[in-house]
Motif scaffolding. Structure first.
Motif, PDB file in Angstrom:
ATOM      1  N   UNK A  87       0.807  -1.225   0.000  1.00 14.20           N
ATOM      2  CA  UNK A  87       0.000   0.000   0.000  1.00 14.20           C
ATOM      3  C   UNK A  87       0.837   1.271   0.000  1.00 14.20           C
ATOM      4  N   UNK A  88       2.052   1.212   0.502  1.00 15.34           N
ATOM      5  CA  UNK A  88       2.786   2.425   0.804  1.00 15.34           C
ATOM      6  C   UNK A  88       3.319   3.195  -0.393  1.00 15.34           C
ATOM      7  N   UNK A  89       4.486   3.758  -0.186  1.00 18.51           N
ATOM      8  CA  UNK A  89       5.171   4.589  -1.183  1.00 18.51           C
ATOM      9  C   UNK A  89       4.417   5.894  -1.423  1.00 18.51           C
ATOM     10  N   UNK A  90       4.518   6.453  -2.639  1.00 22.02           N
ATOM     11  CA  UNK A  90       3.994   7.789  -2.893  1.00 22.02           C
ATOM     12  C   UNK A  90       2.473   7.829  -2.801  1.00 22.02           C
ATOM     13  N   UNK A  91       1.958   9.042  -2.450  1.00 22.57           N
ATOM     14  CA  UNK A  91       0.509   9.156  -2.250  1.00 22.57           C
ATOM     15  C   UNK A  91      -0.115  10.375  -2.919  1.00 22.57           C
ATOM     16  N   UNK A  92       0.661  11.438  -3.188  1.00 19.91           N
ATOM     17  CA  UNK A  92       0.061  12.737  -3.502  1.00 19.91           C
ATOM     18  C   UNK A  92       0.408  13.230  -4.899  1.00 19.91           C
ATOM     19  N   UNK A  93      -0.623  13.663  -5.621  1.00 17.45           N
ATOM     20  CA  UNK A  93      -0.447  14.362  -6.886  1.00 17.45           C
ATOM     21  C   UNK A  93      -0.890  15.806  -6.688  1.00 17.45           C
ATOM     22  N   UNK A  94      -0.002  16.738  -7.021  1.00 17.78           N
ATOM     23  CA  UNK A  94      -0.336  18.149  -6.893  1.00 17.78           C
ATOM     24  C   UNK A  94      -0.949  18.670  -8.196  1.00 17.78           C
ATOM     25  N   UNK A  95      -1.527  19.897  -8.163  1.00 15.40           N
ATOM     26  CA  UNK A  95      -2.376  20.357  -9.279  1.00 15.40           C
ATOM     27  C   UNK A  95      -1.788  20.248 -10.674  1.00 15.40           C
ATOM     28  N   UNK A  96      -0.538  20.647 -10.864  1.00 15.51           N
ATOM     29  CA  UNK A  96      -0.006  20.618 -12.235  1.00 15.51           C
ATOM     30  C   UNK A  96       0.110  19.189 -12.749  1.00 15.51           C
ATOM     31  N   UNK A 155      -4.978  12.688  -3.400  1.00 13.61           N
ATOM     32  CA  UNK A 155      -4.301  11.678  -2.578  1.00 13.61           C
ATOM     33  C   UNK A 155      -4.828  10.291  -2.939  1.00 13.61           C
ATOM     34  N   UNK A 156      -3.939   9.480  -3.455  1.00 15.21           N
ATOM     35  CA  UNK A 156      -4.278   8.100  -3.821  1.00 15.21           C
ATOM     36  C   UNK A 156      -2.993   7.290  -3.767  1.00 15.21           C
ATOM     37  N   UNK A 157      -2.988   6.266  -2.945  1.00 20.33           N
ATOM     38  CA  UNK A 157      -1.760   5.500  -2.774  1.00 20.33           C
ATOM     39  C   UNK A 157      -1.296   4.878  -4.092  1.00 20.33           C
ATOM     40  N   UNK A 178      -5.020   6.599   6.898  1.00 22.95           N
ATOM     41  CA  UNK A 178      -4.212   7.741   7.309  1.00 22.95           C
ATOM     42  C   UNK A 178      -2.742   7.351   7.271  1.00 22.95           C
ATOM     43  N   UNK A 179      -1.880   8.305   6.865  1.00 19.38           N
ATOM     44  CA  UNK A 179      -0.433   8.100   6.928  1.00 19.38           C
ATOM     45  C   UNK A 179       0.142   8.998   8.014  1.00 19.38           C
ATOM     46  N   UNK A 213       0.831  -0.776   6.040  1.00 16.83           N
ATOM     47  CA  UNK A 213       2.209  -0.723   5.518  1.00 16.83           C
ATOM     48  C   UNK A 213       3.032   0.175   6.410  1.00 16.83           C
ATOM     49  N   UNK A 214       4.316  -0.126   6.535  1.00 17.19           N
ATOM     50  CA  UNK A 214       5.210   0.798   7.230  1.00 17.19           C
ATOM     51  C   UNK A 214       6.619   0.602   6.693  1.00 17.19           C
ATOM     52  N   UNK A 215       7.466   1.613   6.893  1.00 16.11           N
ATOM     53  CA  UNK A 215       8.835   1.528   6.400  1.00 16.11           C
ATOM     54  C   UNK A 215       9.718   2.516   7.153  1.00 16.11           C
ATOM     55  N   UNK A 216      11.019   2.268   7.096  1.00 14.77           N
ATOM     56  CA  UNK A 216      12.047   3.224   7.511  1.00 14.77           C
ATOM     57  C   UNK A 216      12.895   3.508   6.280  1.00 14.77           C
ATOM     58  N   UNK A 217      13.174   4.771   6.023  1.00 16.40           N
ATOM     59  CA  UNK A 217      14.027   5.060   4.877  1.00 16.40           C
ATOM     60  C   UNK A 217      14.981   6.199   5.188  1.00 16.40           C
ATOM     61  N   UNK A 218      16.078   6.220   4.463  1.00 18.62           N
ATOM     62  CA  UNK A 218      17.119   7.229   4.650  1.00 18.62           C
ATOM     63  C   UNK A 218      16.887   8.395   3.723  1.00 18.62           C
ATOM     64  N   UNK A 219      17.074   9.591   4.239  1.00 18.91           N
ATOM     65  CA  UNK A 219      16.900  10.810   3.447  1.00 18.91           C
ATOM     66  C   UNK A 219      18.192  11.097   2.689  1.00 18.91           C
ATOM     67  N   UNK A 220      18.084  11.433   1.414  1.00 12.00           N
ATOM     68  CA  UNK A 220      19.252  11.802   0.621  1.00 12.00           C
ATOM     69  C   UNK A 220      18.843  12.570  -0.608  1.00 12.00           C
TER      70      UNK A 220
END
Length: 582
Positions: free
Chosen positions: A48-57, A112-114, A240-241, A282-289
């Motif tokens: 279920x996880x990963x990206x969720x959001x599409x912005x207007x453009x 918002x759609x997973x 909810x995320x 779903x859950x995860x830990x990820x590193x920021x880079x």
């Protein structure tokens, strides 16, 4: 070429949203063969996880591709944002408050759609054009044959089908790596991935929850002193995320940080509010880079898109949006070149346009990701005791038009034929310029006066649109400056492009009439529409005065050039398209 090698125009590696959208467009535009492979079995991609959001453009671009309606049927349309401080008090103007100012678009919300559900929609749309994901199929080797001419099948690749262990040799004209941050395509061609990978880690957890948070169905920030700037995002299907910083304190508190620990820390992160997880999806830990590939385009035939050529945190929710922007920018150009309509040099504009925008995102992301972990940006010159949440709010507001995508622009560059400022408009006070998004204006159809929108009337079919804004009724229509078939439609440069489906005309009229002919005294160029309610809203939004004007829109909806209405514009139009098409 080995006789056993299969040939395809485009081989796409990676079937996430970026790969799927790229393949879908190439199949939709027609005249091009395409294959898309994914090394993971579908069941492994179904989390279920990963990206969720599409912005207007992004939503606007997907609308032009005919994909928005299905997304809207399934999404959670988020128009509400709120920020709470550590005491549970609302704090205006911070966090995601820029979403309150996403105006000048029908898509004035976060869609918002997973990713799981988005990919399903994209795969089904692609199947209608007889292209399906091949999985689990892995690219094991690839190279460019220097003896094959540029128009030939220059790329040799080997695919391993994990279903039967069979190796297949493939030749393609273009290879597109959409295979994520650990891209095999990028690795096989030794393309450096430059940037940094910080020690910061974040946790994301999705599920069904019960809570006393006052505004749970919103995009929310909670300014936690222990867990950073906590993300609370209402998801599709009532889920909810929650996201929070995974600090050393969090890691050292558990012998093993598992789902139970992730839930426990999520409960602590949202204090003083209370939550209970009814179900964890779903859950995860990820590193920021933040990293950028040294090149997005190699040897005239190797391309990278999405996370394969740029990675960043999810702090501003830009990952999938940026990747889809890559896909939309690349696909129509590749389609026109492969069909022998546009000059191959058109493909060089992909990196020229996308790289500066990725660099802008990376700089924002570096600062946002540090601020979300309760730290000041690197090189901060201000007050060392400044409130990180206040600075974060100001930064996200500053980046708001970029984050929504509505302010993303492509620079005017001397070697880019797509975005051209005409000397004929030097005296204009332009509200929009070449390289900017073409505003989605409200229009009315002739006869019925039914309302519609420009984007809905200009689907992305890899064709340019020439918008003719007719002069107002105070102008005499028999003047030489009036648009007509004599000097535009019959142009030896423009007419073949119309016949090939590369160009279409749209006439926009400043007021209603029983028919477009009644206003023009002649047939309009292409389909005709009236400005909304005759109040010149569309004209004003494009900065067009009573004398009318011409706007060229690229297939992806960005403005190519603007011209005054008149015969002197003909040579400018012919020159513009002659630099792009063969």
């Amino acid at each position: 070429m080995p006789e056993s090698a299969a040939c395809v125009d485009v081989l796409i590696v990676g079937a996430g949203p970026v790969g799927l959208i790229t393949a879908f467009q190439l199949a939709k535009f027609g005249g091009v063969s395409v294959r898309i492979v994914e090394k993971q079995a579908k069941s492994m991609q179904d989390a279920y996880g990963r990206a969720i959001t599409l912005f207007p453009r992004t939503s606007e671009m997907l609308d032009q591709l005919g994909l928005a309606d299905e997304l809207l049927q399934n999404c959670f349309a988020c128009r509400d944002t709120v920020t709470y401080n550590a005491h549970g008090q609302e704090v205006p103007g911070r966090g995601w408050s820029f979403m309150n100012h996403m105006t000048d678009t029908t898509f004035d919300f976060a869609l918002v759609l997973r990713q799981k559900f988005q990919e399903e929609i994209f795969r089904n749309a692609m199947k209608k054009h007889n292209v399906q994901v091949e999985a689990p199929v892995e690219l094991t080797s690839a190279g460019v044959d220097p003896d094959t001419p540029p128009t030939g099948y220059r790329v040799r690749a080997v695919l391993l089908d994990h279903r039967n262990g069979h190796h297949e040799q493939v030749r393609c004209k273009y290879l597109v790596g959409c295979d994520g941050g650990r891209s095999s395509v990028r690795s096989m061609f030794d393309i450096p991935f430059e940037g940094s990978k910080t020690e910061d880690k974040w946790v994301r957890i999705d599920g069904q929850i019960t809570t006393n948070l006052p505004k749970p169905r919103s995009y929310c920030s909670i300014e936690s002193p222990t867990h950073g700037n906590v993300l609370w995002a209402a998801l599709d299907h009532g889920a909810t995320r929650i996201g929070y910083a995974f600090t050393d304190d969090r890691a050292n508190a558990y012998p093993k940080f598992d789902e139970a620990a992730a839930v426990k820390e999520a409960i602590a992160a949202v204090k003083p509010f209370h939550i209970e997880f009814d179900r964890v999806d779903w859950w995860t830990i990820y590193t920021v880079g933040q990293r950028i590939a040294k090149t997005f385009f190699l040897d005239g035939c190797i391309f990278l898109a999405g996370d394969a050529c740029h990675t960043h945190s999810s702090g501003a929710a830009q990952g999938m949006n940026t990747g889809i922007h890559d896909a939309v920018n690349l696909a129509w150009k590749m389609s026109l070149v492969l069909r022998g309509l546009a000059k191959p040099s058109l493909l060089e504009t992909y990196q020229a346009e996308r790289l500066p925008n990725v660099q802008r995102l990376i700089q924002y992301d570096k600062d946002i990701s540090r601020l979300m972990t309760n730290r000041l940006p690197e090189g901060w010159q201000g007050d060392s005791d400044a409130d990180v949440n206040e600075i974060l709010g100001k930064l996200m507001e500053e980046a708001g038009s970029f984050s929504s995508g509505l302010g993303i622009f492509y620079d005017i560059q001397g070697d880019n034929p797509l975005n051209v400022k005409s000397p004929l408009t030097s005296s204009w006070k332009l509200l929009v310029n070449p390289g900017m998004r073409g505003p989605d204006i409200k229009l009315y159809r002739p006869g019925t006066f039914e309302p519609t929108r420009l984007i809905r009337e200009l689907p992305n079919e890899a064709s340019f649109s020439v918008l003719i804004f007719a002069a107002s009724s105070s102008t005499t229509y028999n003047e030489p400056a009036v648009p007509g078939p004599v000097y535009l439609q019959d142009s030896p440069v423009l007419q073949p492009l119309v016949a090939q489906g590369c160009l279409r005309f749209i006439t926009i009229l400043p007021e209603r009439a029983p028919s477009p002919y009644e206003l023009l005294g002649t047939n309009p160029l292409g389909r005709a529409y009236y400005d909304a309610k005759g109040d010149n809203e569309a004209y004003r939004r494009y900065g067009i005065g009573p004398s009318g004007g011409i706007v060229v829109l690229r297939p992806d909806g960005w403005i190519g050039t603007l011209l005054p209405l008149g015969k002197e514009a003909l040579s400018e139009l012919e020159g513009y398209f002659s630099r792009i098409f063969l």
